[in-house]
Design a protein around this motif. Structure first.
Motif, PDB file in Angstrom:
ATOM      1  N   PHE A   1      17.721  -6.218  39.837  1.00 48.70           N
ATOM      2  CA  PHE A   1      18.473  -5.209  39.096  1.00 48.70           C
ATOM      3  C   PHE A   1      19.794  -5.755  38.566  1.00 48.70           C
ATOM      4  O   PHE A   1      20.215  -5.427  37.450  1.00 48.70           O
ATOM      5  CB  PHE A   1      18.721  -3.960  39.953  1.00 48.70           C
ATOM      6  N   ALA A   2      20.460  -6.588  39.345  1.00 46.26           N
ATOM      7  CA  ALA A   2      21.736  -7.146  38.892  1.00 46.26           C
ATOM      8  C   ALA A   2      21.592  -7.879  37.570  1.00 46.26           C
ATOM      9  O   ALA A   2      22.516  -7.851  36.729  1.00 46.26           O
ATOM     10  CB  ALA A   2      22.310  -8.080  39.954  1.00 46.26           C
ATOM     11  N   ASP A   3      20.447  -8.512  37.343  1.00 44.96           N
ATOM     12  CA  ASP A   3      20.229  -9.234  36.088  1.00 44.96           C
ATOM     13  C   ASP A   3      20.184  -8.296  34.894  1.00 44.96           C
ATOM     14  O   ASP A   3      20.454  -8.712  33.764  1.00 44.96           O
ATOM     15  CB  ASP A   3      18.915 -10.019  36.144  1.00 44.96           C
ATOM     16  N   THR A   4      19.832  -7.036  35.128  1.00 52.05           N
ATOM     17  CA  THR A   4      19.658  -6.092  34.024  1.00 52.05           C
ATOM     18  C   THR A   4      20.970  -5.444  33.577  1.00 52.05           C
ATOM     19  O   THR A   4      20.986  -4.748  32.560  1.00 52.05           O
ATOM     20  CB  THR A   4      18.659  -4.974  34.396  1.00 52.05           C
ATOM     21  N   ILE A   5      22.041  -5.666  34.333  1.00 55.77           N
ATOM     22  CA  ILE A   5      23.314  -4.970  34.025  1.00 55.77           C
ATOM     23  C   ILE A   5      24.484  -5.948  33.955  1.00 55.77           C
ATOM     24  O   ILE A   5      25.607  -5.608  34.317  1.00 55.77           O
ATOM     25  CB  ILE A   5      23.602  -3.854  35.049  1.00 55.77           C
ATOM     26  N   GLN A   6      24.243  -7.120  33.460  1.00 53.63           N
ATOM     27  CA  GLN A   6      25.268  -8.161  33.461  1.00 53.63           C
ATOM     28  C   GLN A   6      26.378  -7.933  32.437  1.00 53.63           C
ATOM     29  O   GLN A   6      27.496  -8.404  32.620  1.00 53.63           O
ATOM     30  CB  GLN A   6      24.628  -9.533  33.210  1.00 53.63           C
TER      31      GLN A   6
ATOM     32  N   VAL B   1      28.318  -5.692  40.778  1.00 52.46           N
ATOM     33  CA  VAL B   1      28.360  -6.488  39.550  1.00 52.46           C
ATOM     34  C   VAL B   1      29.596  -6.151  38.722  1.00 52.46           C
ATOM     35  O   VAL B   1      30.218  -7.032  38.129  1.00 52.46           O
ATOM     36  CB  VAL B   1      27.071  -6.272  38.725  1.00 52.46           C
ATOM     37  N   HIS B   2      29.952  -4.882  38.687  1.00 48.31           N
ATOM     38  CA  HIS B   2      31.094  -4.414  37.896  1.00 48.31           C
ATOM     39  C   HIS B   2      32.056  -3.681  38.837  1.00 48.31           C
ATOM     40  O   HIS B   2      32.070  -2.455  38.916  1.00 48.31           O
ATOM     41  CB  HIS B   2      30.628  -3.484  36.779  1.00 48.31           C
ATOM     42  N   ALA B   3      32.857  -4.453  39.539  1.00 47.88           N
ATOM     43  CA  ALA B   3      33.735  -3.893  40.569  1.00 47.88           C
ATOM     44  C   ALA B   3      34.706  -2.862  40.003  1.00 47.88           C
ATOM     45  O   ALA B   3      35.167  -1.972  40.731  1.00 47.88           O
ATOM     46  CB  ALA B   3      34.504  -5.012  41.265  1.00 47.88           C
ATOM     47  N   GLU B   4      35.011  -2.948  38.706  1.00 44.68           N
ATOM     48  CA  GLU B   4      35.950  -1.999  38.106  1.00 44.68           C
ATOM     49  C   GLU B   4      35.405  -0.575  38.103  1.00 44.68           C
ATOM     50  O   GLU B   4      36.179   0.382  37.939  1.00 44.68           O
ATOM     51  CB  GLU B   4      36.346  -2.431  36.696  1.00 44.68           C
TER      52      GLU B   4
END
Length: 196
Positions: free
Chosen positions: A74-79, A116-119
């Motif tokens: 899943f992480a690859d899909t939301i880079q 992936v997107h800590a913000e």
């Protein structure tokens, strides 16, 4: 003061569902044929509605090994972020608007998004995640979860979503809403409304 509510997928974060399968299929067309054969988007929507990974795979046993890649990778899909959208969000916050999130997103993949997107952890005053609520947009009730939980007046909420049906759902719940087609167009619409 108008309160701003952002969808997340394809408004702030790009979702590239093909990324989980590129190393096992020859090209995007072949991935899309697989998606069509297994009813991928309807299957995936059930995770947004709160179905577990285990139940999702049990629902499609003949394709479970391949479909599990959407969880494994899943992480690859939301880079990638949607260009310009985060700047709009931050500018709205700088103008003093309360900013919230309302997303159709699986409960078990939401933590991956935050890694992936800590913000994401600090972007919003509150986020309503469909997989946690077991409700998905455009069901009126999910919009009501956000307003009730945060003591907001529906007419003072402005929703931003890339899906016209979800925009319509927000309007039916008494919210204002904008259809997201890109950050530049969004900024222009917000400026026209004197929110930026």
């Amino acid at each position: 003061m108008i309160h701003i509510v952002f969808d997340i997928g394809n408004v702030l974060i790009q979702w590239d569902e093909h990324a989980a399968f590129r190393d096992v299929f020859a090209d995007v067309a072949e991935i899309d044929r697989f998606f069509s054969d297994v009813g991928f988007y309807a299957w995936n929507a059930e995770q947004d509605r709160g179905r577990s990974r285990a139940d999702a795979l049990a629902a499609a046993p003949e394709h479970a090994e391949l479909l599990d890649r959407i969880f494994e990778r899943f992480a690859d899909t939301i880079q990638h972020k949607v260009e310009g959208s985060w700047e709009v969000l931050n500018d709205l916050k700088a103008r003093g608007h309360r900013v919230f999130g309302l997303t159709n997103w699986g409960a078990e993949t939401w933590p991956v998004a935050n890694d992936v997107h800590a913000e994401l952890r600090d972007a919003f005053e509150d986020v309503v995640v469909s997989g946690h609520e077991k409700l998905i947009k455009p069901d009126r009730r999910i919009y009501e979860v956000l307003t009730a939980r945060n003591d907001l007046v529906p007419g003072e909420c402005l929703f931003i979503d890339d899906s016209p049906k979800n925009v319509d759902g927000a309007r039916e719940a008494g919210w204002q809403a904008l259809h997201f087609t890109g950050a530049d167009a969004l900024r222009a619409e917000l400026e026209a409304l004197r929110l930026l």
